[in-house]
Scaffold this motif. Structure first.
Motif, mmCIF file in Angstrom:
data_model
loop_
_atom_site.group_PDB
_atom_site.id
_atom_site.type_symbol
_atom_site.label_atom_id
_atom_site.label_comp_id
_atom_site.label_asym_id
_atom_site.label_seq_id
_atom_site.Cartn_x
_atom_site.Cartn_y
_atom_site.Cartn_z
ATOM 1 N N GLY A 244 -22.843 -9.503 5.491
ATOM 2 C CA GLY A 244 -24.287 -9.719 5.549
ATOM 3 C C GLY A 244 -24.780 -10.802 4.616
ATOM 4 N N PRO A 245 -26.059 -11.132 4.704
ATOM 5 C CA PRO A 245 -26.620 -12.242 3.918
ATOM 6 C C PRO A 245 -26.558 -12.026 2.407
ATOM 7 C CG PRO A 245 -28.351 -11.038 5.090
ATOM 8 C CD PRO A 245 -27.050 -10.565 5.644
ATOM 9 N N ALA A 246 -26.708 -10.776 1.944
ATOM 10 C CA ALA A 246 -26.630 -10.531 0.499
ATOM 11 C C ALA A 246 -25.212 -10.753 -0.005
ATOM 12 C CB ALA A 246 -27.097 -9.114 0.180
ATOM 13 N N LYS A 247 -24.239 -10.336 0.762
ATOM 14 C CA LYS A 247 -22.838 -10.547 0.395
ATOM 15 C C LYS A 247 -22.537 -12.049 0.269
ATOM 16 C CE LYS A 247 -18.291 -9.892 0.183
ATOM 17 N NZ LYS A 247 -17.610 -9.332 -1.000
ATOM 18 N N ARG A 248 -23.124 -12.835 1.186
ATOM 19 C CA ARG A 248 -22.897 -14.290 1.182
ATOM 20 C C ARG A 248 -23.850 -15.008 0.228
ATOM 21 N NH1 ARG A 248 -23.481 -13.052 6.647
ATOM 22 N NH2 ARG A 248 -25.475 -14.184 6.718
#
Length: 253
Positions: free
Chosen positions: A213-217
């Motif tokens: 997901g975007p937070a991980k990236r």
């Protein structure tokens, strides 16, 4: 064969009644319930009592009642020196009245009325004051489940907190996701394959390895776009909190 009396008639009690009635190694002698109609569809009326003085003799008395009445109910039991256990995930074994042998029989699962569960795969966390009582509880647990675990009160407390995170909190997020879908005239069913795959994935990978997901990236463009899109203050706050937590966990690597 181990004889059991179940005291209680809520979700946990009803699921345990169903499980024990299917066991060949346990005899469900009786169920104590103030409201007999709550369990009369599961077991014959002649095995349901609502007076403490009518409780029959058994090897194990299983208190499947609300946490806030465990102590009170255990005090009212009109006998001594028998094995009495509760099914709570958060309450210590010592909350039980010490006039009887004390223990814990905690099935680690979420129980919902009229939703069947497969007890054979449910971990049952056991605790007892002595080895003989523990072995009795282990026999009972293994009669309905393939996983009987020795878990202390302190460990069980940690498990219960962890369970709130992975079950209750996650389900609340499902509810939020459903509300977002409904607000924009989308079927929540569109998300169900994703939900199932996410749950299945952590049977093969650790949650840390499975995180996407975007937070991980640390994709700030997508994150800011999502925050701009959300109009509900509670949803926006939850999104920010969880995003920060995922990013902070990534920094620990």
């Amino acid at each position: 064969m181990v004889s059991i009396v179940i005291i209680g008639s809520g979700n946990v009690a009803q699921h345990l009644i169903t499980a024990f009635l299917q066991s060949n190694e346990v005899e469900l002698v009786q169920v104590f319930s103030r409201q007999k109609e709550k369990v009369s569809h599961l077991i014959s009326l002649d095995k349901i009592v609502s007076d403490y003085t009518e409780i029959k003799s058994a090897d194990v008395y299983l208190l499947a009642v609300s946490d806030n009445v465990i102590a009170e109910v255990s005090e009212k039991l009109p006998f001594e020196n028998r094995l009495v256990v509760h099914t709570s995930g958060s309450m210590p074994m010592e909350i039980l009245e010490p006039k009887n042998h004390r223990g814990v029989f905690y099935p680690l699962q979420t129980f919902t009325k009229n939703k069947a569960v497969d007890f054979s795969v449910i971990p049952i966390c056991l605790e007892a004051e002595n080895e003989n009582d523990f072995l009795t509880l282990k026999t009972v647990a293994q009669s309905i489940s393939s996983r009987a675990e020795s878990i202390s009160s302190e460990q069980r407390k940690a498990l219960h907190v962890a369970a709130v995170f992975v079950c209750n909190f996650v389900n609340h997020l499902y509810q939020m996701g459903q509300e977002i879908c409904e607000e924009h005239h989308l079927s929540f069913e569109l998300l169900q394959p994703l939900i199932l795959e996410t749950a299945q994935k952590i049977t093969q990978l650790s949650p840390k390895e499975a995180q996407t997901g975007p937070a991980k990236r640390n994709d700030t463009t997508t994150i800011n776009a999502h925050l701009h899109f959300l109009t509900d203050a509670n949803q926006k706050e939850m999104y920010q909190l969880l995003t920060k937590s995922i990013i902070d966990h990534g920094k620990k690597l």
